[in-house]
Scaffold this motif. Structure first.
Motif, PDB file in Angstrom:
ATOM      1  N   THR A   1       0.723  -1.156  -0.051  1.00  0.00           N
ATOM      2  CA  THR A   1      -0.016  -0.085   0.003  1.00  0.00           C
ATOM      3  C   THR A   1       0.962   1.310   0.028  1.00  0.00           C
ATOM      4  O   THR A   1       1.677   1.268   0.819  1.00  0.00           O
TER       5      THR A   1
ATOM      6  N   ARG B   1      -1.723  -0.922  -4.054  1.00  0.00           N
ATOM      7  CA  ARG B   1      -3.088  -0.123  -3.387  1.00  0.00           C
ATOM      8  C   ARG B   1      -2.522   1.318  -3.241  1.00  0.00           C
ATOM      9  O   ARG B   1      -1.589   1.415  -2.539  1.00  0.00           O
TER      10      ARG B   1
ATOM     11  N   VAL C   1      -3.292   5.145  -1.774  1.00  0.00           N
ATOM     12  CA  VAL C   1      -3.928   5.915  -0.788  1.00  0.00           C
ATOM     13  C   VAL C   1      -3.466   7.154  -0.970  1.00  0.00           C
ATOM     14  O   VAL C   1      -2.180   7.466  -0.830  1.00  0.00           O
TER      15      VAL C   1
ATOM     16  N   ARG D   1     -11.892  16.405  -0.416  1.00  0.00           N
ATOM     17  CA  ARG D   1     -11.815  15.299  -1.066  1.00  0.00           C
ATOM     18  C   ARG D   1     -12.491  15.346  -2.716  1.00  0.00           C
ATOM     19  O   ARG D   1     -11.790  15.083  -3.797  1.00  0.00           O
TER      20      ARG D   1
ATOM     21  N   GLU E   1     -12.160   6.999  -7.871  1.00  0.00           N
ATOM     22  CA  GLU E   1     -12.605   6.472  -6.821  1.00  0.00           C
ATOM     23  C   GLU E   1     -12.424   5.093  -6.703  1.00  0.00           C
ATOM     24  O   GLU E   1     -12.450   4.431  -5.572  1.00  0.00           O
ATOM     25  N   GLU E   2     -12.476   4.319  -7.914  1.00  0.00           N
ATOM     26  CA  GLU E   2     -12.418   2.970  -7.966  1.00  0.00           C
ATOM     27  C   GLU E   2     -11.007   2.396  -7.748  1.00  0.00           C
ATOM     28  O   GLU E   2     -10.747   1.053  -7.382  1.00  0.00           O
TER      29      GLU E   2
ATOM     30  N   GLU F   1      -8.025   5.354  -2.819  1.00  0.00           N
ATOM     31  CA  GLU F   1      -8.660   5.674  -1.579  1.00  0.00           C
ATOM     32  C   GLU F   1      -8.031   7.054  -1.370  1.00  0.00           C
ATOM     33  O   GLU F   1      -6.789   7.285  -1.440  1.00  0.00           O
TER      34      GLU F   1
ATOM     35  N   SER G   1      -8.347  10.579   0.951  1.00  0.00           N
ATOM     36  CA  SER G   1      -8.744  10.934   2.167  1.00  0.00           C
ATOM     37  C   SER G   1      -8.161  12.691   2.381  1.00  0.00           C
ATOM     38  O   SER G   1      -7.404  12.858   1.993  1.00  0.00           O
TER      39      SER G   1
ATOM     40  N   TRP H   1      -4.060   5.236   9.763  1.00  0.00           N
ATOM     41  CA  TRP H   1      -4.391   4.123   9.084  1.00  0.00           C
ATOM     42  C   TRP H   1      -3.983   2.757   9.609  1.00  0.00           C
ATOM     43  O   TRP H   1      -4.724   1.821   9.841  1.00  0.00           O
TER      44      TRP H   1
ATOM     45  N   LYS I   1      -6.591  -0.130   9.074  1.00  0.00           N
ATOM     46  CA  LYS I   1      -7.070  -0.101   7.583  1.00  0.00           C
ATOM     47  C   LYS I   1      -5.844  -0.467   6.550  1.00  0.00           C
ATOM     48  O   LYS I   1      -6.113  -0.390   5.491  1.00  0.00           O
TER      49      LYS I   1
END
Length: 328
Positions: free
Chosen positions: A189, A215, A217, A225, A252-253, A256, A258, A303, A308
């Motif tokens: 991530t 992944r 973020v 956002r 958004e898919e 992520e 924040s 996170w 998360k």
């Protein structure tokens, strides 16, 4: 899509500025988190000037400028702009003339990036108190005046957050994927900053083109956002027009995003980010600054504490070392 984007990156206009690959190594100050293996991607060590993420963007932006015969490069930003300093350093490397435009007063004593700009011999214009739109309009007028005088000029627009600039972090995804394969790091991530969205757009687009090896973020350091997503989408659309390769999924898919750690916005510390600047340097021996970097580390740790993010996590250090000297 992977073969198509790799072919495009290999053949499109680019100048060599980056000391690649930048280091990817473990962080020592995360041992309290038992389910996490923490890493840092050292894009503060991009090998030019004070280092930083903009070097990746400038490889493709200045690649285009050189390919069309431009000899004078103009960039604009606040007085401590990292982009401006890195543009000046890149131009020095490439033998191009560089001029910088700042919305702010010229200080009597030059510190931080302004000191570095002076050492590079760069011509700087200080416009006094004005907003970024006035600053940018002046830069465009300056470029037009050089063109009229027969001097081919190129403006590095929007802090290098353009479709072509985003190719730098599209290529960075490929670089990190290869590093992770060599180091046998799986399911990583990546935590990265979201300012005007250039780094985020390149990462998200590159990650999608290469089959989502990571992944992603994105921690906003400036806008809410929804605003940040619009910035990212705009830049990705520009990149798609350049490459001819469309990203089918929505932002958004694929990532992520924040805005919980941005505080009052760009350049405005939070209590946690102030503390993290000191903690990170004293635990890792690595300096971060208070506009982009510290808020990302705060978000990443939160996170992790909340469960998360587990396994391999990576903080993308985007640099900004030069401006740190004017932040205290």
């Amino acid at each position: 899509m992977r073969e198509r984007i790799e072919d495009f990156l290999d053949r499109t206009e680019r100048v060599q500025l980056l000391a690649a690959p930048t280091p990817l190594h473990a962080l020592s100050g995360f041992s309290e988190y038992k389910d996490v293996q923490a890493y840092i991607k050292r894009d503060d060590m991009t090998g030019l000037g004070p280092g930083g993420n903009k070097v990746r963007s400038l490889e493709y932006i200045l690649g285009e400028a050189v390919s069309i015969g431009c000899k004078k490069i103009l960039a604009a930003g606040p007085v401590q702009s990292n982009l401006c300093t890195l543009t000046a350093a890149a131009c020095a490397r490439l033998g191009l003339e560089c001029e910088l435009v700042h919305n702010g007063e010229e200080p009597e004593k030059k510190e931080g990036n302004l000191l570095l700009n002076g050492l590079l011999g760069t011509v700087s214009h200080f416009l006094g108190s004005c907003d970024s739109s006035e600053r940018n309009a002046y830069t465009e007028e300056l470029a037009a005046s050089y063109e009229k005088a027969g001097i081919p000029s190129y403006v590095v627009r929007n802090g290098a957050t353009t479709g072509r600039g985003a190719l730098g972090y599209t290529a960075a995804v490929r670089e990190m994927k290869r590093q992770c394969e060599e180091m046998q790091i799986h399911n990583m991530t990546i935590f990265a900053p979201g300012g005007n969205g250039g780094v985020a757009a390149g990462l998200i687009y590159g990650n999608e083109m290469l089959g989502r090896p990571f992944r992603i973020v994105i921690i906003s350091v400036e806008d809410d956002r929804d605003t940040l997503i619009r910035h990212i989408e705009k830049t990705i659309h520009e990149t798609e027009k350049i490459t001819g390769i469309t990203m089918e999924a929505a932002v958004e898919e694929t990532a992520e995003i924040s805005d919980l750690y941005r505080g009052a916005g760009w350049g405005m510390d939070t209590r946690e980010s102030k503390e993290e600047i000191l903690r990170f340097s004293r635990q890792e021996g690595i300096f971060i600054e208070n506009i982009y970097n510290s808020k990302v580390v705060v978000g990443m740790k939160d996170w992790i504490r909340k469960g998360k993010a587990k396994g391999a996590v990576c903080y993308l250090h985007t640099g900004g070392f030069g401006s740190l000297f004017a932040q205290y």
